[in-house]
Design an enzyme around this catalytic site. Structure first.
Site, PDB file in Angstrom:
ATOM      1  N   GLU A 166       0.831  -1.210   0.000  1.00 42.79           N
ATOM      2  CA  GLU A 166       0.000   0.000   0.000  1.00 42.79           C
ATOM      3  C   GLU A 166       0.862   1.255   0.000  1.00 42.79           C
ATOM      4  O   GLU A 166       2.040   1.225   0.335  1.00 42.79           O
ATOM      5  CB  GLU A 166      -0.937   0.008   1.194  1.00 42.79           C
ATOM      6  CG  GLU A 166      -0.310  -0.378   2.531  1.00 42.79           C
ATOM      7  CD  GLU A 166       0.801   0.518   3.014  1.00 42.79           C
ATOM      8  OE1 GLU A 166       0.640   1.750   2.896  1.00 42.79           O
ATOM      9  OE2 GLU A 166       1.815   0.003   3.518  1.00 42.79           O
ATOM     10  N   GLU A 308       4.588  -0.691   1.239  1.00 42.17           N
ATOM     11  CA  GLU A 308       4.819  -0.927  -0.193  1.00 42.17           C
ATOM     12  C   GLU A 308       4.717  -2.406  -0.579  1.00 42.17           C
ATOM     13  O   GLU A 308       4.848  -2.750  -1.742  1.00 42.17           O
ATOM     14  CB  GLU A 308       6.198  -0.423  -0.653  1.00 42.17           C
ATOM     15  CG  GLU A 308       6.461   1.037  -0.406  1.00 42.17           C
ATOM     16  CD  GLU A 308       7.868   1.459  -0.854  1.00 42.17           C
ATOM     17  OE1 GLU A 308       8.618   0.608  -1.418  1.00 42.17           O
ATOM     18  OE2 GLU A 308       8.218   2.633  -0.652  1.00 42.17           O
TER      19      GLU A 308
END
Length: 343
Positions: A166, A308
């Protein structure tokens, strides 16, 4: 009504245990790899599991609650980091490439117009959520749209391993609020530094969440909680997670924000936890407690707190090792190695 099927299968569990224990090694000596091998076998319903076409999706979205001063970075960093992902310059790009993992980026609700780009899925529900300190982050219709977007993304995949990452300035605030509402853990134990807040900033974030929780005190159902406090990237992840489990994929769960999405999904479909490999315990305050709430056992502890999907990328070689030893390692009989004697 829960509909996702558990991976539990007594006969297959026994067959996997026998296959693992018959390898040329002392019982249990490959530790967590043995647990992973058995889990993946149960997910795929076979004693000879295979991993193919692994992928990681990074879900990006902006958060209206940033207006309350809960982040050390400005909101523009969300779209700037998406550009960095697309250019191949982020940590997740390095780790995904290193491990042969397909990386795709999902614009679930970034306050920026990227245009048509390779490796970028335009699933924008809106240009960021509303400020949940003042009003619900999204409407029920927007939440349902985000969930369906996540499902649609997974429907187009061909692999059987999917990692979740994310990006979204302010999303640790949303994740902490979701954690509190869905687990009952005190807000103070859910809130951390995020992108780098000092102690005063953490306390301010805590107070913002506590006030918002009081404002929306009547919201209790999982999807209503998601719509009230979540982000478009979190809601899209929830839909993708549910769809991936329905397809009997292995789900690689990253850190604090990704786990908050899973917390929502698990409230809807408890059996989803059978399909999840918890890649690591994040250094973000609250993640260890969230893992405890889920009864989860992380594979790695590397003091990561980047997000991430980096933890998901780093743990993938462990899955490969687990599947490979199960499929390729000799048995005591085939190698003509004496087994441990009784007594």
């Amino acid at each position: 009504m829960a509909s996702l099927r558990s991976t539990k299968n007594t006969d297959l569990e026994a067959a996997l245990a026998a296959a693992i224990n018959n390898k040329t090694k002392p019982l249990g000596s490959l530790g967590r790899l043995e647990e992973l091998a058995a889990q993946i076998g149960l997910i795929q319903q076979t004693t000879t599991p295979k991993l193919n076409a692994p992928g990681i999706m990074i879900f990006a979205g902006d958060h209206g609650v940033v207006a309350e001063g809960v982040s050390a970075y400005p909101q523009d960093v969300t779209w700037q980091m998406v550009e960095n992902f697309l250019a191949g310059g982020a940590a997740i790009n390095v780790f995904a490439k290193q491990n042969g993992i397909d990386l795709q980026i999902v614009d679930a609700g970034v306050n920026h117009d990227f245009g048509a780009r390779e490796f970028l899925h335009n699933c924008k529900v809106a240009n960021g959520t509303c400020n949940f300190a003042q009003e619900p982050a999204m409407t029920s219709a927007q939440c349902q749209m985000a969930l369906q977007n996540g499902r649609d993304l997974v429907a187009r995949l061909s692999g059987n391993v999917l990692g979740f990452g994310e990006m979204g300035i302010g999303n640790t605030t949303a994740a902490a609020a979701l954690m509190h509402k869905l687990s009952g853990v005190a807000v103070a134990d859910c809130v951390g530094a995020g992108t780098g807040l000092n102690s005063a900033g953490i306390l301010h974030k805590q107070k913002v969440i506590e006030a918002a929780v009081a404002l929306h005190a009547k919201v209790t159902e999982p999807l209503d909680v998601l719509a009230c406090f979540g982000g478009f990237e979190i809601a899209t992840m929830v839909g993708a997670m549910l769809a991936a489990a329905e397809r009997r994929m292995v789900l690689l769960i990253d850190g604090f924000i990704v786990t908050s999405a899973l917390l929502v999904a698990a409230k809807m479909e408890p059996a989803i936890l059978d399909y999840c490999v918890f890649s690591h315990q994040s250094d973000e305050s609250g993640h260890a407690r969230m893992l405890q709430v889920l009864g989860a056992k992380p594979v790695l502890q590397l003091d990561l707190r980047l997000g991430e999907g980096t933890g998901a990328a780093l743990v993938y070689p462990m899955l490969q090792a687990a599947v490979n030893f199960l499929n390729q390692m000799a048995t005591f009989g085939s190698a003509q190695v004496s087994e441990k004697s009784a007594g």
